[in-house]
Design a protein around this motif. Structure first.
Motif, PDB file in Angstrom:
ATOM      1  N   LYS A 257      70.828  50.836 -33.655  1.00  0.00           N
ATOM      2  CA  LYS A 257      70.898  50.046 -32.427  1.00  0.00           C
ATOM      3  C   LYS A 257      71.403  50.906 -31.274  1.00  0.00           C
ATOM      4  CE  LYS A 257      72.207  46.181 -35.365  1.00  0.00           C
ATOM      5  NZ  LYS A 257      73.300  45.285 -35.761  1.00  0.00           N
ATOM      6  N   ASN A 261      69.404  51.888 -27.744  1.00  0.00           N
ATOM      7  CA  ASN A 261      69.939  51.702 -26.394  1.00  0.00           C
ATOM      8  C   ASN A 261      69.928  53.003 -25.603  1.00  0.00           C
ATOM      9  OD1 ASN A 261      70.462  48.982 -26.802  1.00  0.00           O
ATOM     10  ND2 ASN A 261      72.556  49.329 -27.491  1.00  0.00           N
ATOM     11  N   ILE A 277      65.237  46.695 -28.202  1.00  0.00           N
ATOM     12  CA  ILE A 277      65.310  45.412 -28.891  1.00  0.00           C
ATOM     13  C   ILE A 277      65.871  45.641 -30.288  1.00  0.00           C
ATOM     14  CG2 ILE A 277      62.870  45.630 -29.553  1.00  0.00           C
ATOM     15  CD1 ILE A 277      62.736  42.597 -29.660  1.00  0.00           C
ATOM     16  N   LYS A 281      71.071  42.365 -29.623  1.00  0.00           N
ATOM     17  CA  LYS A 281      70.591  41.761 -28.394  1.00  0.00           C
ATOM     18  C   LYS A 281      70.534  40.236 -28.572  1.00  0.00           C
ATOM     19  CE  LYS A 281      69.465  45.548 -26.024  1.00  0.00           C
ATOM     20  NZ  LYS A 281      69.957  45.886 -24.684  1.00  0.00           N
ATOM     21  N   ALA A 285      67.252  37.804 -24.651  1.00  0.00           N
ATOM     22  CA  ALA A 285      66.917  39.161 -24.226  1.00  0.00           C
ATOM     23  C   ALA A 285      65.777  39.718 -25.068  1.00  0.00           C
ATOM     24  CB  ALA A 285      68.137  40.070 -24.322  1.00  0.00           C
ATOM     25  N   ARG A 286      65.792  39.433 -26.366  1.00  0.00           N
ATOM     26  CA  ARG A 286      64.725  39.902 -27.246  1.00  0.00           C
ATOM     27  C   ARG A 286      63.394  39.241 -26.884  1.00  0.00           C
ATOM     28  NH1 ARG A 286      68.039  39.156 -32.798  1.00  0.00           N
ATOM     29  NH2 ARG A 286      65.972  38.924 -33.717  1.00  0.00           N
TER      30      ARG A 286
END
Length: 446
Positions: A257, A261, A277, A281, A285-286
């Motif tokens: 993750k 990012n 994604i 998240k 947001a996804r």
């Protein structure tokens, strides 16, 4: 052969035709008649073969033909339950149910975690014929006594191998205990492992068996390319490839993750519109990132393996393995997002010295060598020493920080409750890394 010749109603064929489909895929031409016959089914099909329509279309036909009448004092009961491992895939399957059934008097609902449960409770007070759900949120409703599964006629376990990999076996057994004994069971899986066979033996009654693709095969129209590169040159190489080749709609996979990012931020700073994604998240947001990626307004979507089976985009041209997966089979699932339903696609992998063993494991699985190409200006140092990929995971390489574990598996709901299940052996490590089977603990608290 056409969809009409498979025995589907005129309304269903009309909806399918309006989506641009005229000739059934192999899984559809075999699964649809089998399901319409009313028997159980064990189906193996690689991702991108059209299997969702393979079970949605006959379910719509059966429920319309054998329309259920509810009790005189209430609404008709839920008749079909489709269990899905991830939220994104559940949303897409339910969307397919609505689109294929738009000329029918059937109602569907998606039930996933990561969103407020109260609107779902309200929705259940009205008619729902087909329920598409992830296991964890489904059991949340069962616990709150907002859901009645006692009249289910058809059960679908989709991506069953992924379900087991994510540790959902306990949840699945809890759900099965709530269903009527006499029902039609449909199990779809990309692979037929011993665990899948054991699950099928306990669930299915004299099932028809369909396997339309060789186990762990990749779509024929996907081209593969490996770019050898030093670990600290991966990000600039990826930006170079995207710009130089004018790539759009690029799905990029990282192991972690944090890595997703960081990579999305790097690409955005270099003029490439990108979003990450993963399980940390929020659901909103996804959903937003997926919507932008689908409509083409987002150039690059950087994902952990949460998206490996959950993204269904027509004509997705490029999938990039920024980091190779620790488990060879995950390579197949990742690149299966492109080359779908007969379309062409490109699978690109950026491979540093740490990942040479992983590449070999993938080639052994595919029974083929992946073609390599060195990009001028990004030639790898052939004397570089491999560093261990601890726990089968790594952060962004070349940053000098410890390579601690960060999950790339989906934080889909129900996972916390499913912290059991065998560890899956991976592709091995390098240098002083321990073998994958001993590096990944059996407890799944991902």
């Amino acid at each position: 052969m056409s969809f009409a010749t498979l025995g589907l109603s005129e309304e269903i064929v009309r909806a399918v035709t309006e989506r641009g489909y005229t000739v059934p895929t192999p899984i559809q031409s075999q699964a649809i008649p089998a399901i319409l016959s009313g028997g159980d089914l064990l189906a193996g099909a690689q991702t991108g073969t059209g299997k969702t329509a393979g079970f949605v279309l006959p379910i719509l036909h059966l429920l319309t033909t054998n329309a259920a009448k509810g009790p005189s004092e209430g609404r008709p009961p839920i008749q079909a339950l489709i269990l899905i491992p991830t939220r994104e895939l559940a949303a897409q399957v339910e969307e397919s149910v609505r689109e294929y059934g738009k000329y029918l008097k059937l109602n569907s609902m998606v039930m996933i975690g990561g969103v407020n449960i109260n609107p779902q409770i309200s929705r259940l007070r009205s008619r729902v014929d087909i329920l598409v759900a992830t296991p964890g949120r489904l059991l949340d409703h069962v616990q709150q006594k907002t859901l009645d599964l006692s009249h289910i006629k058809i059960l679908v376990l989709d991506e069953a191998d992924r379900m087991l990999d994510m540790g959902f076996i306990r949840d699945i057994k809890k759900v099965l205990a709530l269903l009527p004994k006499h029902r039609q069971n449909l199990l779809f899986s990309a692979t037929f492992s011993d665990e899948i066979k054991a699950l099928a033996d306990g669930l299915l009654n004299k099932p028809a068996m369909i396997e339309v693709a060789k186990r762990n095969a990749t779509a024929d129209k996907i081209s593969h390319k490996v770019y050898p590169v030093d670990r600290d040159k991966k990000r600039p190489l990826l930006a170079h490839l995207i710009k130089e080749n004018n790539w759009h709609q690029v799905l990029v996979f990282t192991r972690t993750k944090h890595g997703a990012n960081q990579l999305a931020e790097y690409l955005t700073k270099n003029g490439i519109n990108s979003l990450a994604i993963h399980g940390n998240k929020s659901q909103s947001a996804r959903t937003r990132a997926l919507a932008e990626f689908k409509d083409g307004s987002l150039q690059v979507l950087v994902a952990t393996d949460i998206a490996a089976r959950g993204i269904d985009i027509a004509d997705l041209p490029h999938v990039v393995n920024y980091e190779l997966p620790n488990v060879p089979e995950d390579y197949v699932h990742r690149i299966g997002r492109t080359g779908r339903a007969g379309q062409t696609g490109e699978a690109v992998s950026l491979v540093c010295v740490d990942e040479i063993k992983l590449q070999s494991d993938i080639e052994r699985l595919l029974k083929r060598e992946l073609p390599e190409e060195v990009v001028p200006g990004f030639e790898p140092d052939r004397n570089a020493k491999p560093e261990p990929i601890q726990n089968g995971r790594s952060g962004l390489p070349g940053r000098g920080q410890p390579r601690g574990r960060s999950s790339s598996k989906p934080a889909s709901q129900g996972q916390a409750r499913s912290n059991t299940g065998p560890a899956k052996a991976g592709g091995g490590g390098f240098g002083s890394a321990k073998p994958a089977a001993t590096r990944r603990p059996a407890g799944r608290g991902r």
